[in-house]
Design a protein around this motif. Structure first.
Motif, PDB file in Angstrom:
ATOM      1  N   ARG A 111       6.553  -7.184  -3.638  1.00 16.78           N
ATOM      2  CA  ARG A 111       6.623  -6.184  -2.857  1.00 16.78           C
ATOM      3  C   ARG A 111       8.311  -5.846  -3.446  1.00 16.78           C
TER       4      ARG A 111
ATOM      5  N   ASP B 117      -2.139  -7.295  -1.237  1.00 17.32           N
ATOM      6  CA  ASP B 117      -2.168  -7.189  -0.305  1.00 17.32           C
ATOM      7  C   ASP B 117      -0.755  -6.175  -0.651  1.00 17.32           C
TER       8      ASP B 117
ATOM      9  N   ARG C  85       0.722  -2.336  -0.480  1.00 12.51           N
ATOM     10  CA  ARG C  85       2.228  -2.117   0.074  1.00 12.51           C
ATOM     11  C   ARG C  85       3.324  -1.165  -0.737  1.00 12.51           C
ATOM     12  N   SER C  86       3.154  -1.168  -1.664  1.00  9.27           N
ATOM     13  CA  SER C  86       3.603  -0.775  -3.238  1.00  9.27           C
ATOM     14  C   SER C  86       3.597   0.481  -3.279  1.00  9.27           C
TER      15      SER C  86
ATOM     16  N   LEU D  53      -3.721   0.654   5.720  1.00  7.74           N
ATOM     17  CA  LEU D  53      -2.372   1.082   4.825  1.00  7.74           C
ATOM     18  C   LEU D  53      -2.586   1.579   4.043  1.00  7.74           C
TER      19      LEU D  53
ATOM     20  N   LYS E 229      -0.510   5.642   4.547  1.00  6.39           N
ATOM     21  CA  LYS E 229       0.340   5.891   2.732  1.00  6.39           C
ATOM     22  C   LYS E 229      -0.322   7.622   2.289  1.00  6.39           C
TER      23      LYS E 229
END
Length: 330
Positions: free
Chosen positions: A198, A226, A230-231, A255, A259
């Motif tokens: 990340r 994960d 998250r990226s 998530l 996003k």
């Protein structure tokens, strides 16, 4: 003829070389003299009994083949004895096999059997995932996990062909060097322990894209899923390609909500069954690209049939870069 048979499920060591009768094509089938067979994770999973497709015992692993047609059954058109072909078929770790010609293509001029045998699944999966599932656009940023492996390296090459900025992730500097050679713009060594995935993505994307990537191509799974999700940038797409690390990850569904993103499955074998016309169309597009020299599959190792189990074990232990091939004449 010789065949590497799986008579019981387990590790690659259960495979046995045997002499068995040559198969005879029925109506609608062709008899193929196998010259080379690609090695892929589905082969490992089939031997272990963990793949979605579970062939009856005994069987030979190997589902990506290239060779020469020896005979054709009734009701076969478009192929004749002597034609050099490649494509998808079962029981590829054998000197001969019978299959329907539905997913066979004539070998493009100048492409050898080893390259052709390592082509259809890796590039089919990556082309389907990037172009049709993620709809990757020029100028977008693509993050490829397991980027030095077969499907990963294909994704790096195709991503650059489609005009994306490619960030390749692998477990050693040697593997990352191969990724850069295939066109990766930036690289991340996610095994060094000095910087997690990340944070590395944040460093490379900065304030652009809200500090994220537009598409994640993930054939690895496990602990990298994960931080990869998250990226994602706003509107990002996370492609679930496979679980080479051995564990199916759990992802918090808040998530993609936060996003505005999507988690998208990519299964080439499933597409071939559910929509064979689309699978044939995609493969024809790839045939044209390889014939034009716009893509050049990387074969890193060639094993003789007698060492097919070693090829599978090297794939499992992540020693492979690009594609491993079993060649019947090696």
């Amino acid at each position: 003829m010789r065949a590497m048979l799986c008579r019981q499920l387990g590790s690659p060591d259960v495979l046995q070389m045997e002499e068995i009768p040559s198969p005879v094509p029925k109506a609608g089938e062709v008899l193929l003299e196998v010259k080379a067979c690609g090695v892929s994770f589905p082969d490992v999973l089939m031997v272990q009994g963990k793949y979605q497709i579970k062939p009856e015992l005994p069987f030979s692993p190997g589902i990506e083949v290239a060779g020469i047609i020896k005979a054709v059954g009734d009701q076969v058109s478009g192929f004749k004895p002597g034609d050099a072909v490649f494509g998808r078929a079962m029981n590829g770790f054998a000197e001969e096999l019978v299959t329907t010609p539905d997913f066979l293509w004539h070998l493009p001029k100048g492409v050898d059997f080893n390259v052709a045998a390592g082509f259809s699944m890796n590039y089919g999966t990556s082309w389907y995932g990037l172009k049709y599932r993620a709809q990757l656009k020029p100028g977008e940023t693509l993050l490829v996990l397991g980027a030095s492996g077969g499907v990963g390296l294909a994704a790096v090459e195709l991503g650059k062909l489609m005009g994306a900025r490619v960030i390749a992730c692998a477990s050693s500097e040697e593997k990352l060097a191969i990724c850069r050679r295939e066109g990766a713009d930036d690289t991340i060594n996610y095994e060094t322990g000095t910087e997690d995935l990340r944070e590395a993505v944040k460093r490379l994307t900065g304030l652009t894209n809200n500090g994220g990537v537009d598409v994640v191509y993930d054939p690895v799974g496990d602990r990298f899923a994960d931080p990869a999700v998250r990226s994602l940038a706003w509107g990002g797409r996370y492609l679930v390609v496979g679980f080479a690390a051995g564990q199916i990850p759990k992802v918090a569904l808040n998530l993609p909500l936060l996003k505005g993103g999507a988690i998208v499955g990519v299964w080439w074998g499933g597409l071939m069954k559910a929509d064979p016309d689309m699978a044939r169309r995609l493969t024809q597009e790839l045939v044209e690209l390889i014939a034009a020299g716009r893509i050049k599959p990387h074969v890193s190792a060639v094993y003789p049939l007698a060492r097919a189990a070693d090829a599978l074990k090297d794939l499992m232990s992540r020693k492979a870069t690009g594609k491993i091939v079993v060649n019947m004449e090696a």
